[in-house]
Design a protein around this motif. Sequence first.
Motif, PDB file in Angstrom:
ATOM      1  N   UNK A 326     -19.350  -0.580  -1.234  1.00 31.67           N
ATOM      2  CA  UNK A 326     -18.150   0.105  -1.722  1.00 31.67           C
ATOM      3  C   UNK A 326     -17.705   1.082  -0.636  1.00 31.67           C
ATOM      4  N   UNK A 327     -16.512   0.845  -0.098  1.00 25.62           N
ATOM      5  CA  UNK A 327     -16.053   1.503   1.123  1.00 25.62           C
ATOM      6  C   UNK A 327     -14.762   2.275   0.838  1.00 25.62           C
ATOM      7  N   UNK A 328     -14.736   3.538   1.148  1.00 29.26           N
ATOM      8  CA  UNK A 328     -13.508   4.324   1.055  1.00 29.26           C
ATOM      9  C   UNK A 328     -12.760   4.305   2.371  1.00 29.26           C
ATOM     10  N   UNK A 329     -11.459   3.999   2.318  1.00 28.77           N
ATOM     11  CA  UNK A 329     -10.616   3.977   3.514  1.00 28.77           C
ATOM     12  C   UNK A 329      -9.346   4.780   3.245  1.00 28.77           C
ATOM     13  N   UNK A 330      -8.812   5.391   4.284  1.00 28.71           N
ATOM     14  CA  UNK A 330      -7.602   6.198   4.124  1.00 28.71           C
ATOM     15  C   UNK A 330      -6.403   5.330   3.744  1.00 28.71           C
ATOM     16  N   UNK A 331      -5.651   5.810   2.755  1.00 32.18           N
ATOM     17  CA  UNK A 331      -4.396   5.183   2.349  1.00 32.18           C
ATOM     18  C   UNK A 331      -3.296   6.226   2.216  1.00 32.18           C
ATOM     19  N   UNK A 332      -3.452   7.333   2.919  1.00 33.16           N
ATOM     20  CA  UNK A 332      -2.497   8.443   2.761  1.00 33.16           C
ATOM     21  C   UNK A 332      -1.102   8.070   3.244  1.00 33.16           C
ATOM     22  N   UNK A 333      -0.993   7.302   4.334  1.00 32.33           N
ATOM     23  CA  UNK A 333       0.318   6.855   4.802  1.00 32.33           C
ATOM     24  C   UNK A 333       0.792   5.628   4.027  1.00 32.33           C
ATOM     25  N   UNK A 334      -0.115   4.719   3.726  1.00 33.88           N
ATOM     26  CA  UNK A 334       0.270   3.513   2.987  1.00 33.88           C
ATOM     27  C   UNK A 334       0.900   3.860   1.645  1.00 33.88           C
ATOM     28  N   UNK A 335       0.384   4.870   0.960  1.00 32.63           N
ATOM     29  CA  UNK A 335       0.911   5.215  -0.367  1.00 32.63           C
ATOM     30  C   UNK A 335       2.361   5.676  -0.303  1.00 32.63           C
ATOM     31  N   UNK A 336       2.843   6.057   0.880  1.00 29.58           N
ATOM     32  CA  UNK A 336       4.250   6.429   1.025  1.00 29.58           C
ATOM     33  C   UNK A 336       5.168   5.265   0.640  1.00 29.58           C
ATOM     34  N   UNK A 337       4.671   4.018   0.754  1.00 30.06           N
ATOM     35  CA  UNK A 337       5.453   2.850   0.364  1.00 30.06           C
ATOM     36  C   UNK A 337       5.344   2.509  -1.103  1.00 30.06           C
ATOM     37  N   UNK A 338       4.498   3.229  -1.855  1.00 29.72           N
ATOM     38  CA  UNK A 338       4.428   3.038  -3.297  1.00 29.72           C
ATOM     39  C   UNK A 338       3.219   2.288  -3.799  1.00 29.72           C
ATOM     40  N   UNK A 339       2.376   1.778  -2.909  1.00 31.39           N
ATOM     41  CA  UNK A 339       1.202   1.037  -3.354  1.00 31.39           C
ATOM     42  C   UNK A 339       0.039   1.271  -2.421  1.00 31.39           C
ATOM     43  N   UNK A 340      -1.045   0.501  -2.632  1.00 32.17           N
ATOM     44  CA  UNK A 340      -2.219   0.665  -1.783  1.00 32.17           C
ATOM     45  C   UNK A 340      -2.904  -0.676  -1.568  1.00 32.17           C
ATOM     46  N   UNK A 341      -4.244  -0.682  -1.475  1.00 36.66           N
ATOM     47  CA  UNK A 341      -4.972  -1.837  -0.951  1.00 36.66           C
ATOM     48  C   UNK A 341      -4.834  -3.088  -1.802  1.00 36.66           C
ATOM     49  N   UNK A 342      -4.930  -2.946  -3.113  1.00 37.51           N
ATOM     50  CA  UNK A 342      -4.802  -4.129  -3.965  1.00 37.51           C
ATOM     51  C   UNK A 342      -3.406  -4.719  -3.864  1.00 37.51           C
TER      52      UNK A 342
END
Length: 357
Positions: A326-342
């Motif tokens: 189980x790996x945590x990765x940064x999504x702070x910039x990605x979330x600016x587009x409204x979603x994340x990894x899934x």
Amino acid sequence: MARMKRFTDLDPTPHALGFAMPPEWGPHEATWMGWPADDELWFGHLVGVRDEYAALVRTIARFERVELLVRDEESEQDARRRLTGLNVRFHRCALDDSWLRDSGPLFVVRGAKDPEVALVDWRFNAWGGKFDWQHDDAVPGYVANFLGMARWTRPEVLEGGGLEIAGDGSGLTTRSCFLTPTRNPGLTEEGYAPLLRDFLGVQHLLWLDGGLENDHTDGHIDTITRFVPGDVIVTSVEGDPGDPNFRVMRRNLALLREMRGPQGRPYHIVELPLPARRLEGAEGRLPPTYANFYVGNGFVVVPQYGDPNDKRAVDVLRPLFPGREVIGLSSRRIIEGGGSFHCLTQQQPAGRTWSGD
């Protein structure tokens, strides 16, 4: 590209031929993704988004092949510069955006031993016409042609992030998403049941009311509540009574506690915190969530936001996936587009490509 069969309404459905959509935690052949390319869509954060996205691809490629769509020469050069030498296969394919969970195909599988894999090509209209979608709507056709895989084409709008699959015939969705008139006008809860049974093998469809505040998907289930192995559902909770998400998440939690699986047994409900800090973007509040994790061969990647609840969320999820890293990765910039990894990923189940012959 190999020949494949395209099924119509005159042909047997996937369910009639023994196909059903497997759970995400089943074995994967690959993960399909699309390289971020439009700085305007990312509100000027494309460089940072690509940094985080490349870290996500590198992580997934440690465990399984990534099939990466790139829309133009600049995108391909940038992606290859960052990802050369990894288990990544590049595809030049027209794209509007990067959310392959919703624009990509949904794969269905037949058989436990030596399984066969086909796909369903649902219509995509960018969450009710909010953005351009014509190129993204053609992605499942590209994938089917590349793989030589049979596909069923459907006129209904359906996004992969709007539906959770447990693998025992259960599905979970939200009324706020599926029942919006900008998707499938006139299609009711009662109408969705046979549609999802016939084309994805969902025999037991469960409904929650809504999702996160300011989620442009109208409340996708994969941003709040997820099936995990063993009759377990993990669901987002908000601890601040003054937060607009508090009431909706509390209502969802109450509904989940009353739900039963196909055999009549209650689910084990695990509470997953939302980030403690409110994040603002160019268009108001952002919808950061830890429930938008992605499960692959031997791993789970969990979005992180530089928030006090980041570690707590990983700690909640780790025991739910024994045998997986189980790996945590940064999504702070990605979330600016409204979603994340899934939202950015679409799994191709392991198995033989079925051409329809």
